[in-house]
Design a protein around this motif. Sequence first.
Motif, short mmCIF file in Angstrom:
data_model
loop_
_atom_site.label_atom_id
_atom_site.label_comp_id
_atom_site.label_asym_id
_atom_site.label_seq_id
_atom_site.Cartn_x
_atom_site.Cartn_y
_atom_site.Cartn_z
N THR A 56 0.81 -1.22 0.00
CA THR A 56 0.00 0.00 0.00
C THR A 56 0.85 1.27 0.00
O THR A 56 0.32 2.37 0.02
CB THR A 56 -0.94 0.02 1.22
N GLY A 57 2.18 1.13 0.00
CA GLY A 57 3.06 2.27 -0.06
C GLY A 57 3.54 2.80 1.28
O GLY A 57 4.31 3.75 1.33
N LEU A 58 3.10 2.18 2.37
CA LEU A 58 3.55 2.60 3.69
C LEU A 58 4.97 2.09 3.94
O LEU A 58 5.33 1.00 3.49
CB LEU A 58 2.62 2.07 4.79
N PRO A 59 5.77 2.85 4.67
CA PRO A 59 7.15 2.41 4.92
C PRO A 59 7.22 1.25 5.90
O PRO A 59 6.44 1.16 6.83
CB PRO A 59 7.83 3.65 5.49
N ILE A 60 8.17 0.37 5.65
CA ILE A 60 8.54 -0.69 6.58
C ILE A 60 9.76 -0.18 7.33
O ILE A 60 10.70 0.31 6.71
CB ILE A 60 8.87 -2.00 5.84
N LEU A 61 9.72 -0.25 8.65
CA LEU A 61 10.76 0.36 9.47
C LEU A 61 11.54 -0.67 10.26
O LEU A 61 11.03 -1.74 10.59
CB LEU A 61 10.13 1.35 10.46
N ARG A 62 12.76 -0.30 10.59
CA ARG A 62 13.59 -1.08 11.51
C ARG A 62 14.10 -0.10 12.57
O ARG A 62 14.66 0.94 12.26
CB ARG A 62 14.78 -1.71 10.79
N ARG A 63 13.90 -0.46 13.84
CA ARG A 63 14.39 0.37 14.93
C ARG A 63 15.90 0.29 14.96
O ARG A 63 16.48 -0.78 14.97
CB ARG A 63 13.81 -0.09 16.24
N ARG A 64 16.56 1.46 14.96
CA ARG A 64 18.02 1.49 14.93
C ARG A 64 18.64 2.04 16.21
O ARG A 64 19.74 1.68 16.57
CB ARG A 64 18.49 2.36 13.76
N ARG A 65 17.94 2.97 16.87
CA ARG A 65 18.50 3.52 18.10
C ARG A 65 17.37 4.09 18.94
O ARG A 65 16.28 4.35 18.46
CB ARG A 65 19.55 4.58 17.82
N PHE A 66 17.68 4.27 20.22
CA PHE A 66 16.71 4.80 21.15
C PHE A 66 16.96 6.28 21.35
O PHE A 66 18.10 6.73 21.36
CB PHE A 66 16.80 4.06 22.49
N ALA A 67 15.89 7.04 21.47
CA ALA A 67 16.02 8.49 21.67
C ALA A 67 16.31 8.82 23.12
O ALA A 67 16.09 8.10 24.02
CB ALA A 67 14.74 9.19 21.25
#
Length: 67
Positions: A56-67
């Motif tokens: 559907t065009g939504l991004p697939i994300l990967r968590r890389r770091r914590f804020a």
Amino acid sequence: MARKNRKGDDDLIVPKDTTSVSFVQGLVARGQAAHANKDGSLPPGATHEIVGKTETGLPILRRRRFA
């Protein structure tokens, strides 16, 4: 919520329902999700890397770091 595959795709977020879609859209809108730079780093403020798109065009994300 988002599907997480623990067999090598740790912290992969694929938006599948209204809750995860809203979560992903919010991360993108706030600048917390972005494509990695050429050197592999994330822009300042980004905590999630955009690694692909759903059908559907939504991004697939990967968590890389914590804020």
